[in-house]
Write an enzyme that holds these catalytic residues in place. Sequence first.
Site, mmCIF file in Angstrom:
data_model
loop_
_atom_site.group_PDB
_atom_site.id
_atom_site.type_symbol
_atom_site.label_atom_id
_atom_site.label_comp_id
_atom_site.label_asym_id
_atom_site.label_seq_id
_atom_site.Cartn_x
_atom_site.Cartn_y
_atom_site.Cartn_z
ATOM 1 N N GLU A 113 129.421 78.315 102.271
ATOM 2 C CA GLU A 113 129.384 79.274 103.391
ATOM 3 C C GLU A 113 127.985 80.264 103.256
ATOM 4 O O GLU A 113 127.603 80.593 104.220
ATOM 5 C CB GLU A 113 130.383 80.256 102.820
ATOM 6 C CG GLU A 113 130.744 81.290 103.753
ATOM 7 C CD GLU A 113 131.005 81.061 105.213
ATOM 8 O OE1 GLU A 113 132.085 80.516 105.453
ATOM 9 O OE2 GLU A 113 130.168 81.428 106.138
ATOM 10 N N ASP B 76 113.150 77.048 107.896
ATOM 11 C CA ASP B 76 114.338 77.694 107.374
ATOM 12 C C ASP B 76 115.695 77.745 108.553
ATOM 13 O O ASP B 76 116.700 77.156 108.308
ATOM 14 C CB ASP B 76 114.246 79.156 106.934
ATOM 15 C CG ASP B 76 115.222 79.772 106.247
ATOM 16 O OD1 ASP B 76 115.707 79.287 105.273
ATOM 17 O OD2 ASP B 76 115.827 80.529 106.703
ATOM 18 N N GLY C 277 123.694 83.855 105.133
ATOM 19 C CA GLY C 277 123.940 84.828 103.782
ATOM 20 C C GLY C 277 125.220 85.459 103.754
ATOM 21 O O GLY C 277 126.121 84.554 103.604
ATOM 22 N N LYS D 10 119.177 75.801 109.319
ATOM 23 C CA LYS D 10 120.624 76.493 109.552
ATOM 24 C C LYS D 10 121.284 76.001 110.705
ATOM 25 O O LYS D 10 122.148 75.579 110.641
ATOM 26 C CB LYS D 10 120.361 78.016 109.559
ATOM 27 C CG LYS D 10 119.996 78.258 107.915
ATOM 28 C CD LYS D 10 119.392 79.883 108.094
ATOM 29 C CE LYS D 10 119.035 80.320 106.780
ATOM 30 N NZ LYS D 10 118.319 81.559 106.778
ATOM 31 N N GLY E 98 109.298 92.064 99.846
ATOM 32 C CA GLY E 98 110.110 91.131 99.237
ATOM 33 C C GLY E 98 111.092 90.360 99.898
ATOM 34 O O GLY E 98 111.868 89.460 99.724
HETATM 35 N N1 HSE Z 1 114.170 83.378 103.862
HETATM 36 C C1 HSE Z 1 115.296 83.375 104.562
HETATM 37 C C2 HSE Z 1 115.546 84.454 105.602
HETATM 38 C C3 HSE Z 1 116.189 83.716 103.327
HETATM 39 O O1 HSE Z 1 114.451 85.106 105.599
HETATM 40 O O2 HSE Z 1 116.386 84.428 106.470
HETATM 41 C C4 HSE Z 1 117.735 83.248 103.916
HETATM 42 O O3 HSE Z 1 117.989 82.259 103.848
#
Ligand code: HSE
Length: 414
Positions: free
Chosen positions: A124, A196, A129, A200, A182
Amino acid sequence: MVKIAVMGYGVVGSGVVEVLTNHTENISRRAKEQISIKYILDLRDFPGSPFESKFTKSFDTILNDPEVRIVVEVMGGLHPSFEYVKACLEAGKSVVTSNKELVAAKGAELLKIAQKNNLNFLFEASVGGGIPIIRPISQCLAANDVVGIAGILNGTTNFILTKMIREQMTFEDALALAQKLGYAERNPAADIEGADACRKICILASLAYGKHVYPEQVHTEGITKITLADVEYAAAWGGVVKLIGQVHALENGKLQIIVCPMFIPRESQLATVDDVFNGIMVRGDSTGDVVFYGKGAGKLPTASAVVADVIDCVKHFKARKYLFWEDGSKDYIEDYRLNTVCMFVRAKADDETLALKNINHIFGSITRLSRKKAESGEIAFVTDCMKEEEILSKLEELKSLGVRVENTIRIGDL
Ligand code: HSE
């Protein structure tokens, strides 16, 4: 009492341990069992940590301990995560992961092993997230045919674009700020180049349509070429620039899937998804649009999704949860150049009048856009909708006539 192991004590791993420790009572009430962490795998030392006695550097200790029934993989990366997860499933342990790279590359293979061994492989937290999205697609929306999915799936790039839109920060300054806060990794390539978000949308597409979509099959563009000029033109057009991952099912059985920046109309529900938030719109044939919104990254939101999966594993030791998709195939994804799209074009020409004449001649009707701080010779317009390959060939023709195309951005139909 169910014993588990957590592999990786980074941001997410420490969050998982924290959530499990701080919510012990509620979690055991919901799981109807006590859940206890037996091992935490990490190569580093954590002297003075309240969990010091649980740390191990040996994966084999976890693998060979029959008491460990669930393993949480939050190390990230493909290797050795893949080998570890595979070995755990083959050894009869259910696995929960937040690792999108792993699921996007190896999901079908690992789900097959889990199915064969009557175990759960849950993920999940790999998309969005803390936003529930895997379970809603696989369970709550299961009666629908998913017409399409579109989402802002990367918090870092959404933060950068929001700063560019709201505060006219340059891409470089916004990226530096994201790193300082961060949000972005020190090496932010996977975020800003779109990899990324690509992983997803691959996971969501695989889940929604039952067949694996591999990241290398998806045309992916990041946000590194977006300038403040593009942001201003998006506003003049009536919207905002967002990095979108999108998939549609085609009538020929293939999928249309892409990750790229798009102009999104201000009225779209995704247009107001700002900062590090994610938004995912799932269009079902019965439900219409269903939108999921929330924190797509961060220690506790991600840990919350991981721990919920652990609870689900505990509740389903005997009855496996149905979560599955088959291997992908080479011809499953439509060439993106065959997609029909309207395109924003930003160009420069020495002779603006001549360039406009050529643009009108080559593209037929266009919608011109203007902005206050336009540089001399700058021309911006939106084409009519046509196959992308046709747009590309017309742009080549323009270039041969001396028009310098500086950026193109697809118009999102969202
Ligand atoms: N680097 C990813 C973002 C972290 O900024 O969404 C979560 O997958």
